[in-house]
Motif scaffolding. Structure first.
Motif: not given
Ligand code: SF4
Length: 195
Positions: A97-118
């Motif tokens: 599994n791959v885990l990415e921790i963002k130090t920011t806050e968000s109540n939704k998953l942003f596609p740019d973050h999702l595909y960065q990790v993909a």
């Protein structure tokens, strides 16, 4: 860390956020000045990136039994010409599994973050010669955890994105600006709209 002809997941993140931003930054090399909130983000990232223990605690809190965990790993894919430093990879019940921790806050998953990790996941698969089972993005300040199965559909879409980025980098194609709410506070709006 960048190798000749290789792209990083940051390229993907910028491209998904806005293809024009990607073009200005990575094709023309016009950097964006750091705002106060970006500087704060960098400081948090540097502090955060030292916290191996914190990742262990987070996974324990989620009741995830971890067989093995690696933190801050440089991964690369020769096949896709991608390189990057992935936050955390861990094996649970033999699955990778791959885990990415963002130090920011968000109540939704942003596609740019999702595909960065993909795209990290593509490199992780090649590095460890094993398919990635899940990708996870954790927004630390809001304590929000989003996980997705790394399906063939997501894998194929990520490969297409990588190909597209390589193509733009090689040919220097200029994307058409797409006006949206993001433009209002964008540093590059004078390049897109002359304002
Ligand atoms: S102004 Fe809008 S279209 Fe232009 S780079 Fe910024 S976000 Fe993208």
């Amino acid at each position: 860390m960048e190798e000749e002809g290789y792209i990083t997941p940051i390229h993907i993140k910028d491209y998904i956020f806005c293809p024009s931003i990607f073009y200005y930054k990575h094709v023309l090399g016009i950097g964006e000045p750091l705002t106060e909130s970006m500087k704060e983000g960098v400081r948090e990232f540097i502090k955060d990136s030292m916290r191996y223990q914190e990742r262990e605690t987070l996974l324990n809190q989620r009741r995830i039994r971890v067989d093995k965990m690696l933190f801050g790993v440089t991964v690369s894919s020769r096949k896709h010409k991608v390189v990057g430093v992935v936050d955390t990879v861990y094996w649970s019940k033999g699955k990778l599994n791959v885990l990415e921790i963002k130090t920011t806050e968000s109540n939704k998953l942003f596609p740019d973050h999702l595909y960065q990790v993909a795209v990290y996941a593509l490199a992780v698969e090649e590095e460890f010669n094993q398919p990635v089972y899940k990708i996870i993005i954790f927004y630390k300040k809001s304590n929000n955890w989003f996980e997705k199965r790394f399906t063939n559909q997501m894998r194929n879409y990520s490969v297409k994105l990588v190909l597209r980025i390589h193509e733009i980098m090689e040919k220097g194609e200029v994307p058409e600006p797409r006006f949206s709410a993001k433009c209002r506070s964008c540093f590059y709006k004078r390049f897109c709209y002359g304002i």
